[in-house]
Design an enzyme around this catalytic site. Sequence first.
Site, PDB file in Angstrom:
ATOM      1  N   GLU A 208      25.778 101.675  10.677  1.00  0.00           N
ATOM      2  CA  GLU A 208      26.375 101.878  11.989  1.00  0.00           C
ATOM      3  C   GLU A 208      25.292 101.747  13.064  1.00  0.00           C
ATOM      4  O   GLU A 208      24.599 102.726  13.371  1.00  0.00           O
ATOM      5  CB  GLU A 208      27.003 103.274  12.068  1.00  0.00           C
TER       6      GLU A 208
ATOM      7  N   SER B  16      32.710 100.315  16.755  1.00  0.00           N
ATOM      8  CA  SER B  16      33.724  99.627  17.578  1.00  0.00           C
ATOM      9  C   SER B  16      34.564  98.620  16.786  1.00  0.00           C
ATOM     10  O   SER B  16      34.899  97.554  17.300  1.00  0.00           O
ATOM     11  CB  SER B  16      33.062  98.955  18.786  1.00  0.00           C
TER      12      SER B  16
ATOM     13  N   ASN C 145      37.060 107.976  10.844  1.00  0.00           N
ATOM     14  CA  ASN C 145      36.316 109.155  11.297  1.00  0.00           C
ATOM     15  C   ASN C 145      36.956 109.620  12.595  1.00  0.00           C
ATOM     16  O   ASN C 145      36.761 109.004  13.638  1.00  0.00           O
ATOM     17  CB  ASN C 145      34.841 108.782  11.522  1.00  0.00           C
ATOM     18  N   TRP C 146      37.709 110.698  12.502  1.00  0.00           N
ATOM     19  CA  TRP C 146      38.460 111.150  13.694  1.00  0.00           C
ATOM     20  C   TRP C 146      37.579 111.930  14.667  1.00  0.00           C
ATOM     21  O   TRP C 146      38.031 112.311  15.736  1.00  0.00           O
ATOM     22  CB  TRP C 146      39.644 112.020  13.253  1.00  0.00           C
ATOM     23  N   LYS C 147      36.374 112.232  14.267  1.00  0.00           N
ATOM     24  CA  LYS C 147      35.444 113.012  15.101  1.00  0.00           C
ATOM     25  C   LYS C 147      36.115 114.313  15.564  1.00  0.00           C
ATOM     26  O   LYS C 147      36.969 114.837  14.846  1.00  0.00           O
ATOM     27  CB  LYS C 147      34.955 112.168  16.290  1.00  0.00           C
TER      28      LYS C 147
ATOM     29  N   HIS D  33      25.780 111.005  10.262  1.00  0.00           N
ATOM     30  CA  HIS D  33      26.366 110.234  11.371  1.00  0.00           C
ATOM     31  C   HIS D  33      25.429 110.290  12.580  1.00  0.00           C
ATOM     32  O   HIS D  33      24.801 111.324  12.843  1.00  0.00           O
ATOM     33  CB  HIS D  33      27.739 110.804  11.734  1.00  0.00           C
TER      34      HIS D  33
ATOM     35  N   GLY E 128      31.359 103.663  19.488  1.00  0.00           N
ATOM     36  CA  GLY E 128      32.113 104.172  20.626  1.00  0.00           C
ATOM     37  C   GLY E 128      31.819 103.416  21.901  1.00  0.00           C
ATOM     38  O   GLY E 128      32.160 103.860  22.999  1.00  0.00           O
TER      39      GLY E 128
ATOM     40  N   GLU F  33      25.959 110.653  15.611  1.00  0.00           N
ATOM     41  CA  GLU F  33      26.242 111.715  16.588  1.00  0.00           C
ATOM     42  C   GLU F  33      25.640 113.041  16.136  1.00  0.00           C
ATOM     43  O   GLU F  33      25.238 113.862  16.961  1.00  0.00           O
ATOM     44  CB  GLU F  33      27.763 111.820  16.809  1.00  0.00           C
TER      45      GLU F  33
ATOM     46  N   GLY G 198      35.954 104.666  13.986  1.00  0.00           N
ATOM     47  CA  GLY G 198      36.065 105.854  14.826  1.00  0.00           C
ATOM     48  C   GLY G 198      37.304 105.785  15.697  1.00  0.00           C
ATOM     49  O   GLY G 198      38.428 106.029  15.250  1.00  0.00           O
ATOM     50  N   GLY G 199      37.121 105.406  16.953  1.00  0.00           N
ATOM     51  CA  GLY G 199      38.202 105.424  17.949  1.00  0.00           C
ATOM     52  C   GLY G 199      39.499 104.788  17.477  1.00  0.00           C
ATOM     53  O   GLY G 199      40.590 105.357  17.662  1.00  0.00           O
TER      54      GLY G 199
HETATM   55  C1  PEP Z   1      32.101 106.157  14.013  1.00  0.00           C
HETATM   56  O1  PEP Z   1      32.391 107.205  14.534  1.00  0.00           O
HETATM   57  O2  PEP Z   1      31.559 106.165  12.902  1.00  0.00           O
HETATM   58  C2  PEP Z   1      32.401 104.902  14.714  1.00  0.00           C
HETATM   59  C3  PEP Z   1      32.047 103.791  14.156  1.00  0.00           C
HETATM   60  O3  PEP Z   1      33.040 104.999  15.930  1.00  0.00           O
HETATM   61  P1  PEP Z   1      33.719 103.810  16.780  1.00  0.00           P
HETATM   62  O4  PEP Z   1      34.550 103.002  15.795  1.00  0.00           O
HETATM   63  O5  PEP Z   1      34.569 104.497  17.789  1.00  0.00           O
HETATM   64  O6  PEP Z   1      32.630 102.988  17.358  1.00  0.00           O
END
Ligand code: PEP
Length: 254
Positions: A164, A210, A9-11, A94, A170, A96, A231-232
Site C-alpha cells: 500500500e 484508492s 478495510n472499513w477503518k 496499516h 485515501g 494509518e 478502503g473507501g
Molecule cells: C486502505 O485503507 O488500506 C486503503 C487502501 O484505503 P483506500 O482504498 O481508501 O485508499
Amino acid sequence: MRVPMIAGNWKMNTTVSEALDLVSAMKGELEKINSVEIAVCPPFVSLAPVKELLRDSSIKLGAQNLHFAEKGAYTGEISPLMLAELCELVIIGHSERRQYFGEKGDLINKKMVAALNAGLTPILCIGEQLEEREGGKTEEVVSAQLREALAGIEDPKATVLAYEPVWAIGAGKAATGGQANETIAFIRQLIAGAYNDKKAREIRILYGGSVTSANAAEFMQQPDIDGALVGGASLKHKEFLSIVNQTAIVKYKK
Ligand code: PEP
C-alpha cells in the site's frame, strides 16, 4: 494458482447497525462468487454481530488491529485470543497505524507473532511515503518494513501481504497497475530470499490504495497482484461487489 483475495478495510466507519446493513446489502451477491476469497474488516464492535450475520457464509471476517499480549492490564486494547473467537484475519502495520499511532517495526513484529500464535491470518501492510518514492527509496523502504515485520518468524503460514503506497491511500490517486506490479514482484523476490521460492510463489500479495470499480481491472490484470485491500470503496456495496466481480473475471479469463 494463488486464489485472489479482496478485503475491505472499513477503518473507523459504520456503527453496528450500519455495518449489518452494509453486509446484508452485498452478502447474497458476494456469496455467488466462489473463485475469489472475500473478507470484510469492520470496526471491533461490529465483529460479533457481523460474525453472526455471516454464519455459514464464505465471506471471511477480519479485524483492523490487535494488541500483542494475550491478556492483561492494557486498558482499551483487544487481544489476539479475543479476536480468534470472532474472526480469521487481522490487518497489521496499516500506514494509518504507523502514521497516527506511532507503530514501528518492532511493535508490528510483536503483533505478527501474536496473531500467528493465535491462529489468525495477518494481512501485513507495507508501503512507502511519497517523498520516499520520489527519492528512489521504495525498494529500500519496503525491504526494511518486511524484514522488521517478519523478524524471527520461521513460518508466516497463510500471511497475506498488502503493498500500500502511502501516497495512494485515501487519496483518490492510485498507483498505476505497472507501478504496483513492479513493487509487488520485488516484494515476492524478498520473500524468496527470506524463505524460499515455493513460499514466494504461494504467498498472496495484494495492492491497496484508492482501488475502485473504475481501476480494479487494471490491477487485477497484473501477474503479481493477487487482489486488493480496499478502503473507501469497500463502504459502498455496489463498488465492492463490482471490484470482486471484476477480479473473478480478470483472474480467471484464460
Ligand atoms: C486502505 O485503507 O488500506 C486503503 C487502501 O484505503 P483506500 O482504498 O481508501 O485508499
